[in-house]
Design a protein around this motif. Structure first.
Motif, short mmCIF file in Angstrom:
data_model
loop_
_atom_site.label_atom_id
_atom_site.label_comp_id
_atom_site.label_asym_id
_atom_site.label_seq_id
_atom_site.Cartn_x
_atom_site.Cartn_y
_atom_site.Cartn_z
N THR A 180 63.21 -4.09 -32.21
CA THR A 180 64.49 -4.61 -31.71
C THR A 180 64.28 -5.90 -30.94
O THR A 180 63.27 -6.09 -30.28
CB THR A 180 65.21 -3.55 -30.83
N ASP A 181 65.28 -6.77 -31.05
CA ASP A 181 65.32 -7.97 -30.24
C ASP A 181 65.63 -7.55 -28.81
O ASP A 181 66.37 -6.58 -28.60
CB ASP A 181 66.42 -8.90 -30.78
N GLN A 182 65.07 -8.22 -27.83
CA GLN A 182 65.35 -7.89 -26.44
C GLN A 182 66.72 -8.41 -26.00
O GLN A 182 67.50 -7.70 -25.42
CB GLN A 182 64.25 -8.44 -25.52
N ARG B 132 58.14 2.28 -31.10
CA ARG B 132 59.06 1.21 -30.69
C ARG B 132 58.35 -0.11 -30.43
O ARG B 132 57.30 -0.13 -29.80
CB ARG B 132 59.77 1.65 -29.41
N TYR C 201 55.07 -5.49 -27.54
CA TYR C 201 56.02 -6.51 -27.11
C TYR C 201 55.57 -7.79 -27.81
O TYR C 201 54.49 -8.30 -27.52
CB TYR C 201 55.94 -6.64 -25.58
N THR D 98 60.97 -10.81 -28.84
CA THR D 98 61.78 -11.69 -28.01
C THR D 98 61.24 -13.11 -28.02
O THR D 98 60.05 -13.32 -28.19
CB THR D 98 61.88 -11.18 -26.56
N ILE E 20 59.37 -4.38 -29.33
CA ILE E 20 60.37 -5.36 -28.88
C ILE E 20 59.94 -6.74 -29.35
O ILE E 20 58.78 -7.12 -29.21
CB ILE E 20 60.47 -5.39 -27.33
N VAL F 130 57.75 1.46 -25.14
CA VAL F 130 57.49 0.47 -26.18
C VAL F 130 56.00 0.36 -26.47
O VAL F 130 55.18 0.27 -25.56
CB VAL F 130 58.08 -0.90 -25.76
N ALA G 221 60.39 -2.44 -20.65
CA ALA G 221 60.15 -2.00 -22.03
C ALA G 221 59.10 -0.89 -22.06
O ALA G 221 59.26 0.13 -22.72
CB ALA G 221 59.70 -3.17 -22.90
N GLY H 44 67.42 -4.88 -25.85
CA GLY H 44 66.54 -4.05 -26.65
C GLY H 44 66.01 -2.86 -25.86
O GLY H 44 65.96 -1.74 -26.35
N VAL H 45 65.60 -3.10 -24.61
CA VAL H 45 65.08 -2.04 -23.75
C VAL H 45 66.15 -0.98 -23.51
O VAL H 45 65.88 0.23 -23.60
CB VAL H 45 64.56 -2.59 -22.41
#
Length: 151
Positions: free
Chosen positions: A51-53, A76, A100, A80, A78, A97, A91, A60-61
């Motif tokens: 997911t985009d943050q 998961r 990252y 960004t 992230i 997550v 995150a 996203g978080v």
């Protein structure tokens, strides 16, 4: 079976680029919002969530934290374009997550991270299944032991 990837990003061109890059390797599901992402999670078995943050309604978080109870199994990540240390800490702590990753992503680097995430998903699933089998075997042994003690 190939990994099922859910990519959530409010920018359609990022979703298109991701799908074009990885569609031959994985089964790709895309969503332009956290809400769309939740709908996909209700209908599909997802192994890895990316997911985009920074998205308009939900970060996203926040999205990852909100689905944790109902969908604890997917690994998961992230993505960004910003390096915000507070978001990184959130995150890890709130969204559990695995990675990252900075935008723009490097195609090969992201592929390797997806492969590792899918491997973790698979190993955790196998571990749960083996633990369940072990519990059943223990119950059966205890039953047999009790039967022998009673006779």
């Amino acid at each position: 079976m190939s990994a099922h990837i859910l990519y959530v990003d409010d920018e359609p061109h990022n979703l298109s680029a991701f799908t074009a890059t990885y569609r031959r390797l994985y089964k790709i599901f895309t969503a332009e919002s956290a809400e769309e992402g939740r709908k996909i999670l209700e209908q599909e078995t997802i192994h890895v969530i990316i997911t985009d943050q920074r998205m308009p309604k939900t970060t996203g978080v926040e999205f990852l934290a909100s689905i944790l109870e109902k969908h604890p199994d997917p690994i998961r990540m992230i993505l960004t374009g910003y390096s915000d240390i507070d978001a990184v800490i959130d995150a890890i702590n709130k969204g559990q997550v695995y990675r990252y990753i900075q935008k723009p992503w490097m195609e090969e680097d992201l592929r390797i991270n997806i492969e590792k995430a899918y491997e973790i998903y698979t190993l955790r699933k196998e571990n749960r299944e083996l633990t369940e089998k072990l519990l059943v075997a223990n119950e059966q042994l205890e039953f047999l032991l009790r039967q022998n003690l009673l006779s």
